[in-house]
Scaffold this active site. Sequence first.
Site, PDB file in Angstrom:
ATOM      1  N   ASP A 109      11.759  65.073  20.094  1.00 24.66           N
ATOM      2  CA  ASP A 109      13.056  64.619  19.576  1.00 24.66           C
ATOM      3  C   ASP A 109      13.308  63.157  19.946  1.00 24.66           C
ATOM      4  OD1 ASP A 109      13.538  66.991  18.340  1.00 24.66           O
ATOM      5  OD2 ASP A 109      15.429  67.426  19.356  1.00 24.66           O
ATOM      6  N   TYR A 141       9.840  79.036  27.552  1.00 20.54           N
ATOM      7  CA  TYR A 141      10.633  79.663  26.486  1.00 20.54           C
ATOM      8  C   TYR A 141      10.265  81.134  26.276  1.00 20.54           C
ATOM      9  CZ  TYR A 141      12.256  74.981  25.120  1.00 20.54           C
ATOM     10  OH  TYR A 141      12.819  73.726  25.093  1.00 20.54           O
ATOM     11  N   LYS A 148       4.178  67.737  34.878  1.00 23.08           N
ATOM     12  CA  LYS A 148       5.024  67.449  36.044  1.00 23.08           C
ATOM     13  C   LYS A 148       4.267  68.014  37.243  1.00 23.08           C
ATOM     14  CE  LYS A 148       8.959  65.941  37.779  1.00 23.08           C
ATOM     15  NZ  LYS A 148       9.319  64.520  37.800  1.00 23.08           N
ATOM     16  N   ASP A 175       8.786  62.590  33.121  1.00 20.62           N
ATOM     17  CA  ASP A 175       9.903  61.643  33.231  1.00 20.62           C
ATOM     18  C   ASP A 175       9.441  60.240  32.843  1.00 20.62           C
ATOM     19  OD1 ASP A 175       8.339  62.083  35.488  1.00 20.62           O
ATOM     20  OD2 ASP A 175       9.879  61.498  36.914  1.00 20.62           O
ATOM     21  N   ASP A 195       9.248  69.845  23.269  1.00 24.41           N
ATOM     22  CA  ASP A 195      10.497  70.000  22.527  1.00 24.41           C
ATOM     23  C   ASP A 195      11.348  68.743  22.695  1.00 24.41           C
ATOM     24  OD1 ASP A 195      12.620  71.068  21.158  1.00 24.41           O
ATOM     25  OD2 ASP A 195      13.104  72.608  22.647  1.00 24.41           O
TER      26      ASP A 195
END
Length: 358
Positions: free
Chosen positions: A252, A141, A192, A224, A248
Amino acid sequence: MSHSILLLPGDGIGPEVVQQARRVLEHVADKHGLSIELAEGDLGGIAIDRQGAAYPDATRALARQADAILLGAVGGPKWDSLPPAERAERGLLAIRADLDLFANLRPAILFPQLASASSLKAELVAGLDILIVRELTGGIYFGEPRGIRERDDGEREGFNTYIYRESEIERIAALAFELAAKRGGRLTSVDKANVLEVTMLWREVVERVAQNHPDVALDHIYVDNAAMQLVRAPKQFDVLVTGNIFGDILSDTAAMLTGSIGMLPSASLNEQSRGLYEPVHGSAPDIAGQNKANPLATILSVAMMLRYSLDAPAAADDIEAAVSAVLDDGLRTGDIAEAGASIVGTVEMGDAVIAALN
Ligand code: NAD
């Protein structure tokens, strides 16, 4: 000692939920003999409209001298057509970076009264209590270079840079280990590392920090698989630590496990434990101004503020107990109500929490 607290109501439902949280904060401060001074500022779309920037100088000055900040939410369709660098959400990224709020703490706790509001079976989530620790000021980001450019063949391409320094990984890992040691003693690092070099380094540094924390059991999981496990068997986790973009998304997902994004508080801390406290949800333009928003996530954010920045754990416990009592009484905003249940508004929910504090 008086604590200076800055309120940044922001956009959409932000002002409605912050108004209720403010009432609760004033009430609990009074009850517990805490001295607080409240100031208010603009952030996000409202700041663009009034002061021409999403994180204007006046807000920056207030934010830098506050002990803690309570934010509603920023953004909305009105500002979505602005160039990316001028959008309302940039205000949030800017204040996080300015105050060096590198650690985002997102608890996902399922109040037992709401087990049936979860989209998962009640037995999978009843008693859920996990904490997601998300790195907040680095990663993709913020990485440079970034942009949208034209290639030699005339086609446009978008690009971002996923980058982490060792020191950035180290400080978030150290905090996550400390928090895990105070909870269930288990930490899961999400990466990852099979594909992305930046997260290969992440894994290596987390392993190194682990050597200072023999009391905490560390494991690693690919992002994942983490997404899959969070909806398959979420109670297997205690504390999860991860970078900005994975955190992020996963937080959620964790939000839905609890039945409503309207119930989830968060804290963003810097190295001095000064913090920005905010609900996990956004500005919910679809219900803004209709007295429909659930204010409990913001009210629970006040509890986190009292615990982490104002060193007032008894007042924090008091708020959490009041929220639980209100749920016991059957009060529900639309987002957490079962079909056919009667629904209360934002203000009525705030009233009920204050009544429960008395
Ligand atoms: P959102 O969280 O605002 O809304 C998602 C859904 O959840 C909507 O249906 C909304 O009505 C519902 N909802 C959210 N909070 C609720 C509450 N307290 N009570 C009841 N229902 C609630 O996410 P979105 O729709 O993706 O984004 C809307 C705007 O908010 C966008 O401009 C986005 O950029 C911004 N946003 C801001 C933040 C932030 O300020 N931290 C976070 C996420 C999104």
